[in-house]
Design a protein around this motif. Structure first.
Motif, PDB file in Angstrom:
ATOM      1  N   SER A   1       0.817  -1.223   0.000  1.00  0.00           N
ATOM      2  CA  SER A   1       0.000   0.000   0.000  1.00  0.00           C
ATOM      3  C   SER A   1       0.845   1.264   0.000  1.00  0.00           C
ATOM      4  O   SER A   1       0.570   2.180  -0.751  1.00  0.00           O
ATOM      5  N   THR A   2       1.874   1.325   0.817  1.00  0.00           N
ATOM      6  CA  THR A   2       2.661   2.556   0.908  1.00  0.00           C
ATOM      7  C   THR A   2       4.062   2.428   0.314  1.00  0.00           C
ATOM      8  O   THR A   2       4.811   3.394   0.321  1.00  0.00           O
ATOM      9  N   GLU A   3       4.398   1.257  -0.172  1.00  0.00           N
ATOM     10  CA  GLU A   3       5.725   1.034  -0.732  1.00  0.00           C
ATOM     11  C   GLU A   3       5.882   1.793  -2.058  1.00  0.00           C
ATOM     12  O   GLU A   3       4.942   1.873  -2.841  1.00  0.00           O
ATOM     13  N   ASP A   4       7.079   2.314  -2.269  1.00  0.00           N
ATOM     14  CA  ASP A   4       7.331   2.935  -3.566  1.00  0.00           C
ATOM     15  C   ASP A   4       7.878   1.871  -4.524  1.00  0.00           C
ATOM     16  O   ASP A   4       8.181   0.742  -4.121  1.00  0.00           O
ATOM     17  N   ASP A   5       7.990   2.216  -5.786  1.00  0.00           N
ATOM     18  CA  ASP A   5       8.427   1.253  -6.794  1.00  0.00           C
ATOM     19  C   ASP A   5       9.812   0.678  -6.485  1.00  0.00           C
ATOM     20  O   ASP A   5      10.054  -0.509  -6.697  1.00  0.00           O
ATOM     21  N   ALA A   6      10.700   1.506  -5.959  1.00  0.00           N
ATOM     22  CA  ALA A   6      12.056   1.029  -5.652  1.00  0.00           C
ATOM     23  C   ALA A   6      12.009  -0.047  -4.564  1.00  0.00           C
ATOM     24  O   ALA A   6      12.723  -1.054  -4.649  1.00  0.00           O
ATOM     25  N   GLN A   7      11.173   0.142  -3.549  1.00  0.00           N
ATOM     26  CA  GLN A   7      11.034  -0.870  -2.493  1.00  0.00           C
ATOM     27  C   GLN A   7      10.500  -2.175  -3.079  1.00  0.00           C
ATOM     28  O   GLN A   7      11.000  -3.247  -2.777  1.00  0.00           O
TER      29      GLN A   7
ATOM     30  N   LEU B   1       0.477  -8.739  -8.337  1.00  0.00           N
ATOM     31  CA  LEU B   1       1.377  -7.695  -7.832  1.00  0.00           C
ATOM     32  C   LEU B   1       0.789  -6.879  -6.683  1.00  0.00           C
ATOM     33  O   LEU B   1       1.297  -5.812  -6.348  1.00  0.00           O
ATOM     34  N   SER B   2      -0.264  -7.373  -6.033  1.00  0.00           N
ATOM     35  CA  SER B   2      -0.929  -6.617  -4.975  1.00  0.00           C
ATOM     36  C   SER B   2      -0.266  -6.764  -3.615  1.00  0.00           C
ATOM     37  O   SER B   2      -0.506  -5.966  -2.716  1.00  0.00           O
ATOM     38  N   GLY B   3       0.539  -7.780  -3.442  1.00  0.00           N
ATOM     39  CA  GLY B   3       1.165  -8.011  -2.149  1.00  0.00           C
ATOM     40  C   GLY B   3       2.059  -9.229  -2.191  1.00  0.00           C
ATOM     41  O   GLY B   3       2.448  -9.691  -3.267  1.00  0.00           O
ATOM     42  N   MET B   4       2.323  -9.748  -1.036  1.00  0.00           N
ATOM     43  CA  MET B   4       3.165 -10.931  -0.930  1.00  0.00           C
ATOM     44  C   MET B   4       2.382 -12.158  -1.389  1.00  0.00           C
ATOM     45  O   MET B   4       1.185 -12.266  -1.152  1.00  0.00           O
ATOM     46  N   ARG B   5       3.064 -13.083  -2.062  1.00  0.00           N
ATOM     47  CA  ARG B   5       2.444 -14.340  -2.473  1.00  0.00           C
ATOM     48  C   ARG B   5       2.272 -15.198  -1.225  1.00  0.00           C
ATOM     49  O   ARG B   5       3.136 -15.250  -0.352  1.00  0.00           O
TER      50      ARG B   5
ATOM     51  N   PRO C   1       8.027  -5.695   2.995  1.00  0.00           N
ATOM     52  CA  PRO C   1       7.240  -4.490   2.713  1.00  0.00           C
ATOM     53  C   PRO C   1       6.788  -3.771   3.984  1.00  0.00           C
ATOM     54  O   PRO C   1       6.873  -4.304   5.094  1.00  0.00           O
ATOM     55  N   ASP C   2       6.286  -2.564   3.802  1.00  0.00           N
ATOM     56  CA  ASP C   2       5.848  -1.723   4.914  1.00  0.00           C
ATOM     57  C   ASP C   2       4.778  -2.387   5.769  1.00  0.00           C
ATOM     58  O   ASP C   2       4.779  -2.245   6.987  1.00  0.00           O
ATOM     59  N   VAL C   3       3.849  -3.112   5.157  1.00  0.00           N
ATOM     60  CA  VAL C   3       2.786  -3.757   5.928  1.00  0.00           C
ATOM     61  C   VAL C   3       3.388  -4.720   6.942  1.00  0.00           C
ATOM     62  O   VAL C   3       2.884  -4.839   8.064  1.00  0.00           O
ATOM     63  N   CYS C   4       4.459  -5.368   6.598  1.00  0.00           N
ATOM     64  CA  CYS C   4       5.121  -6.295   7.519  1.00  0.00           C
ATOM     65  C   CYS C   4       5.869  -5.530   8.611  1.00  0.00           C
ATOM     66  O   CYS C   4       5.900  -5.951   9.759  1.00  0.00           O
ATOM     67  N   ARG C   5       6.450  -4.418   8.243  1.00  0.00           N
ATOM     68  CA  ARG C   5       7.185  -3.603   9.214  1.00  0.00           C
ATOM     69  C   ARG C   5       6.238  -2.954  10.224  1.00  0.00           C
ATOM     70  O   ARG C   5       6.623  -2.670  11.354  1.00  0.00           O
ATOM     71  N   ALA C   6       5.008  -2.720   9.819  1.00  0.00           N
ATOM     72  CA  ALA C   6       4.042  -2.018  10.673  1.00  0.00           C
ATOM     73  C   ALA C   6       3.520  -2.886  11.816  1.00  0.00           C
ATOM     74  O   ALA C   6       3.118  -2.364  12.852  1.00  0.00           O
ATOM     75  N   CYS C   7       3.516  -4.181  11.652  1.00  0.00           N
ATOM     76  CA  CYS C   7       3.018  -5.069  12.699  1.00  0.00           C
ATOM     77  C   CYS C   7       4.083  -5.166  13.791  1.00  0.00           C
ATOM     78  O   CYS C   7       5.204  -5.593  13.542  1.00  0.00           O
ATOM     79  N   MET C   8       3.729  -4.737  14.992  1.00  0.00           N
ATOM     80  CA  MET C   8       4.666  -4.717  16.111  1.00  0.00           C
ATOM     81  C   MET C   8       4.305  -5.793  17.131  1.00  0.00           C
ATOM     82  O   MET C   8       3.127  -6.079  17.336  1.00  0.00           O
ATOM     83  N   PRO C   9       5.300  -6.387  17.768  1.00  0.00           N
ATOM     84  CA  PRO C   9       5.035  -7.399  18.790  1.00  0.00           C
ATOM     85  C   PRO C   9       4.087  -6.864  19.866  1.00  0.00           C
ATOM     86  O   PRO C   9       4.322  -5.809  20.435  1.00  0.00           O
ATOM     87  N   GLY C  10       2.991  -7.580  20.080  1.00  0.00           N
ATOM     88  CA  GLY C  10       2.027  -7.213  21.112  1.00  0.00           C
ATOM     89  C   GLY C  10       0.978  -6.205  20.693  1.00  0.00           C
ATOM     90  O   GLY C  10       0.087  -5.884  21.477  1.00  0.00           O
ATOM     91  N   ASP C  11       1.035  -5.687  19.441  1.00  0.00           N
ATOM     92  CA  ASP C  11       0.005  -4.742  19.019  1.00  0.00           C
ATOM     93  C   ASP C  11      -1.275  -5.497  18.635  1.00  0.00           C
ATOM     94  O   ASP C  11      -1.333  -6.724  18.696  1.00  0.00           O
ATOM     95  N   ASP C  12      -2.318  -4.766  18.282  1.00  0.00           N
ATOM     96  CA  ASP C  12      -3.616  -5.392  17.988  1.00  0.00           C
ATOM     97  C   ASP C  12      -3.531  -6.436  16.882  1.00  0.00           C
ATOM     98  O   ASP C  12      -4.137  -7.499  16.979  1.00  0.00           O
ATOM     99  N   ASP C  13      -2.783  -6.140  15.806  1.00  0.00           N
ATOM    100  CA  ASP C  13      -2.650  -7.102  14.703  1.00  0.00           C
ATOM    101  C   ASP C  13      -1.916  -8.355  15.164  1.00  0.00           C
ATOM    102  O   ASP C  13      -2.293  -9.478  14.815  1.00  0.00           O
ATOM    103  N   CYS C  14      -0.876  -8.165  15.949  1.00  0.00           N
ATOM    104  CA  CYS C  14      -0.115  -9.295  16.493  1.00  0.00           C
ATOM    105  C   CYS C  14      -1.028 -10.178  17.343  1.00  0.00           C
ATOM    106  O   CYS C  14      -1.068 -11.401  17.162  1.00  0.00           O
ATOM    107  N   LEU C  15      -1.754  -9.567  18.264  1.00  0.00           N
ATOM    108  CA  LEU C  15      -2.604 -10.343  19.167  1.00  0.00           C
ATOM    109  C   LEU C  15      -3.724 -11.054  18.417  1.00  0.00           C
ATOM    110  O   LEU C  15      -4.061 -12.201  18.743  1.00  0.00           O
ATOM    111  N   MET C  16      -4.283 -10.411  17.394  1.00  0.00           N
ATOM    112  CA  MET C  16      -5.333 -11.031  16.584  1.00  0.00           C
ATOM    113  C   MET C  16      -4.784 -12.292  15.895  1.00  0.00           C
ATOM    114  O   MET C  16      -5.427 -13.349  15.904  1.00  0.00           O
ATOM    115  N   ALA C  17      -3.602 -12.187  15.328  1.00  0.00           N
ATOM    116  CA  ALA C  17      -2.989 -13.329  14.641  1.00  0.00           C
ATOM    117  C   ALA C  17      -2.624 -14.426  15.640  1.00  0.00           C
ATOM    118  O   ALA C  17      -2.822 -15.609  15.365  1.00  0.00           O
TER     119      ALA C  17
END
Length: 120
Positions: free
Chosen positions: A36-42, A55-59, A85-101
Motif C-alpha cells: 500500500s505505501t511502498e514505492d516502486d524502488a522498495q 502484484l498486490s502483495g506478498m504471495r 514491505p511496509d505492511v510487515c514492518r508495521a506489525c509490532m510485537p504485542g500490538d492489535d494485529d499481532c494479538l489477533m494473529a
C-alpha cells in the motif's frame, strides 16, 4: 522506584512476543500482506517469487506468506526480512494485529505478571 519508560515497556513487550518464536502475523490471512505505501524502488527489491501474481502483495500459500520460514509458534524467520514491505514492518510485537494473529493460531496473548511489576 522510577516508572518504566515507554521504550523499556516496548522492549519487554517485544521480548514476551518474540517474532522469531511466533510468526502468526505472517500466517494469518492471504489478504493481509498487501502492498500500500511502498514505492516502486522498495517493491523492485522484493524477489519476484515472493510477490503475488497480481502484484498486490506478498504471495501466500494458503494464508501463509511464502517468505515465512519455520513453524508457527516454535521457530520462524522472514526469508526477506531486510526487504520486507511496509505492511510487515508495521506489525509490532504485542500490538492489535499481532494479538489477533496469535489468537487465530491459539498462541498466548496475555502478558504474564512479573513478580517485580512495581506493586506492593
Amino acid at each position: 522506584m522510577a516508572a518504566a519508560s515507554p521504550l523499556s515497556s516496548q522492549r519487554s513487550t517485544a521480548a514476551l512476543f518474540d517474532c522469531q518464536s511466533c510468526g502468526a502475523c505472517c500466517s494469518y490471512s492471504a489478504e493481509w500482506p498487501r502492498f500500500s505505501t511502498e514505492d516502486d524502488a522498495q517493491l523492485d527489491r522484493i524477489p519476484e517469487k515472493y510477490v503475488a501474481a497480481n502484484l498486490s502483495g506478498m504471495r501466500c500459500e494458503g494464508v501463509r506468506c511464502s517468505a515465512l520460514c519455520g513453524e508457527i509458534g516454535k521457530s520462524t524467520a522472514c526469508g526477506i526480512y531486510e526487504l520486507r514491505p511496509d505492511v510487515c514492518r508495521a506489525c509490532m510485537p504485542g500490538d492489535d494485529d499481532c494479538l489477533m494473529a496469535r489468537r487465530a493460531h491459539g498462541l498466548p496473548v496475555e502478558l504474564p505478571i512479573s513478580p517485580h511489576d512495581g506493586r506492593d
